[in-house]
Design a protein around this motif. Structure first.
Motif, PDB file in Angstrom:
ATOM      1  N   GLN A  57       0.907  -1.266  -0.224  1.00 27.03           N
ATOM      2  CA  GLN A  57       0.073   0.126  -0.056  1.00 27.03           C
ATOM      3  C   GLN A  57       0.828   1.240  -0.163  1.00 27.03           C
ATOM      4  O   GLN A  57       1.816   1.324   0.567  1.00 27.03           O
ATOM      5  CB  GLN A  57      -0.867  -0.052   1.308  1.00 27.03           C
ATOM      6  CG  GLN A  57      -2.091  -0.916   1.164  1.00 27.03           C
ATOM      7  CD  GLN A  57      -2.922  -0.738   2.242  1.00 27.03           C
ATOM      8  OE1 GLN A  57      -2.540  -0.603   3.547  1.00 27.03           O
ATOM      9  NE2 GLN A  57      -4.207  -0.985   2.144  1.00 27.03           N
ATOM     10  N   THR A  80      -7.071   2.096  -6.553  1.00 26.89           N
ATOM     11  CA  THR A  80      -6.825   3.374  -5.900  1.00 26.89           C
ATOM     12  C   THR A  80      -7.963   4.033  -5.200  1.00 26.89           C
ATOM     13  O   THR A  80      -9.056   4.194  -5.954  1.00 26.89           O
ATOM     14  CB  THR A  80      -6.151   4.127  -6.897  1.00 26.89           C
ATOM     15  OG1 THR A  80      -5.065   3.418  -7.576  1.00 26.89           O
ATOM     16  CG2 THR A  80      -5.769   5.719  -6.681  1.00 26.89           C
ATOM     17  N   ARG A  87      -4.558   9.675  -1.331  1.00 30.15           N
ATOM     18  CA  ARG A  87      -4.761   9.016  -2.237  1.00 30.15           C
ATOM     19  C   ARG A  87      -3.908   7.395  -1.471  1.00 30.15           C
ATOM     20  O   ARG A  87      -3.119   7.671  -1.148  1.00 30.15           O
ATOM     21  CB  ARG A  87      -3.862   9.219  -3.463  1.00 30.15           C
ATOM     22  CG  ARG A  87      -3.778   7.773  -4.542  1.00 30.15           C
ATOM     23  CD  ARG A  87      -3.073   8.465  -5.591  1.00 30.15           C
ATOM     24  NE  ARG A  87      -3.709   9.528  -6.387  1.00 30.15           N
ATOM     25  CZ  ARG A  87      -3.934   9.415  -7.687  1.00 30.15           C
ATOM     26  NH1 ARG A  87      -3.475   8.697  -8.568  1.00 30.15           N
ATOM     27  NH2 ARG A  87      -4.522  10.378  -8.112  1.00 30.15           N
ATOM     28  N   LYS A  89      -3.205   3.926  -2.818  1.00 26.68           N
ATOM     29  CA  LYS A  89      -2.967   2.989  -3.836  1.00 26.68           C
ATOM     30  C   LYS A  89      -2.597   1.362  -3.149  1.00 26.68           C
ATOM     31  O   LYS A  89      -1.492   1.464  -2.408  1.00 26.68           O
ATOM     32  CB  LYS A  89      -1.772   3.217  -4.530  1.00 26.68           C
ATOM     33  CG  LYS A  89      -1.725   2.212  -5.819  1.00 26.68           C
ATOM     34  CD  LYS A  89      -2.641   2.028  -6.968  1.00 26.68           C
ATOM     35  CE  LYS A  89      -2.081   1.237  -8.011  1.00 26.68           C
ATOM     36  NZ  LYS A  89      -3.306   0.813  -8.923  1.00 26.68           N
TER      37      LYS A  89
END
Length: 105
Positions: A57, A80, A87, A89
């Motif tokens: 991550q 995402t 953010r 991901k």
């Protein structure tokens, strides 16, 4: 030759079972991966069996990476997520050390 869905499901089950019998897949674990792709804190190795995943991550804020972590999990979805300036991901995989890639980019 017509392949039925039951045949595909049986094959998938056997493949996942073979991972479990073979001793599982090895993943790297770390809660704080540095830009050099090394763990800033104590790293560990975990082993996954059937229906489990290695993951990575990357959490970033305003296009700057805040932290990266990796490990093993029972549920994983490669995706995402974006929340205002944040953010997250997530990458999921299931072969030896697949979560060891450097994602500082």
């Amino acid at each position: 030759m017509k392949i039925q869905m039951n045949d595909i499901l049986a094959l998938c089950f056997l493949m996942m079972l073979s991972i479990e019998i073979a001793g599982g897949v090895k993943c790297l674990g770390c809660t704080d991966v540095g830009p050099d792709n090394k763990c800033k804190r104590k790293s560990y190795e975990c082993t996954i069996g059937a229906w489990r995943f290695c993951f990575m991550q990357k959490f970033s804020k305003s296009n700057k990476i805040v932290y990266i972590k990796r490990g093993c999990t029972s549920f994983c979805k490669t995706e995402t997520r974006i929340r205002s300036r944040y953010r997250l991901k997530t990458w999921c995989c299931y072969f030896d050390y697949c979560n060891s890639l450097n994602v500082w980019y």
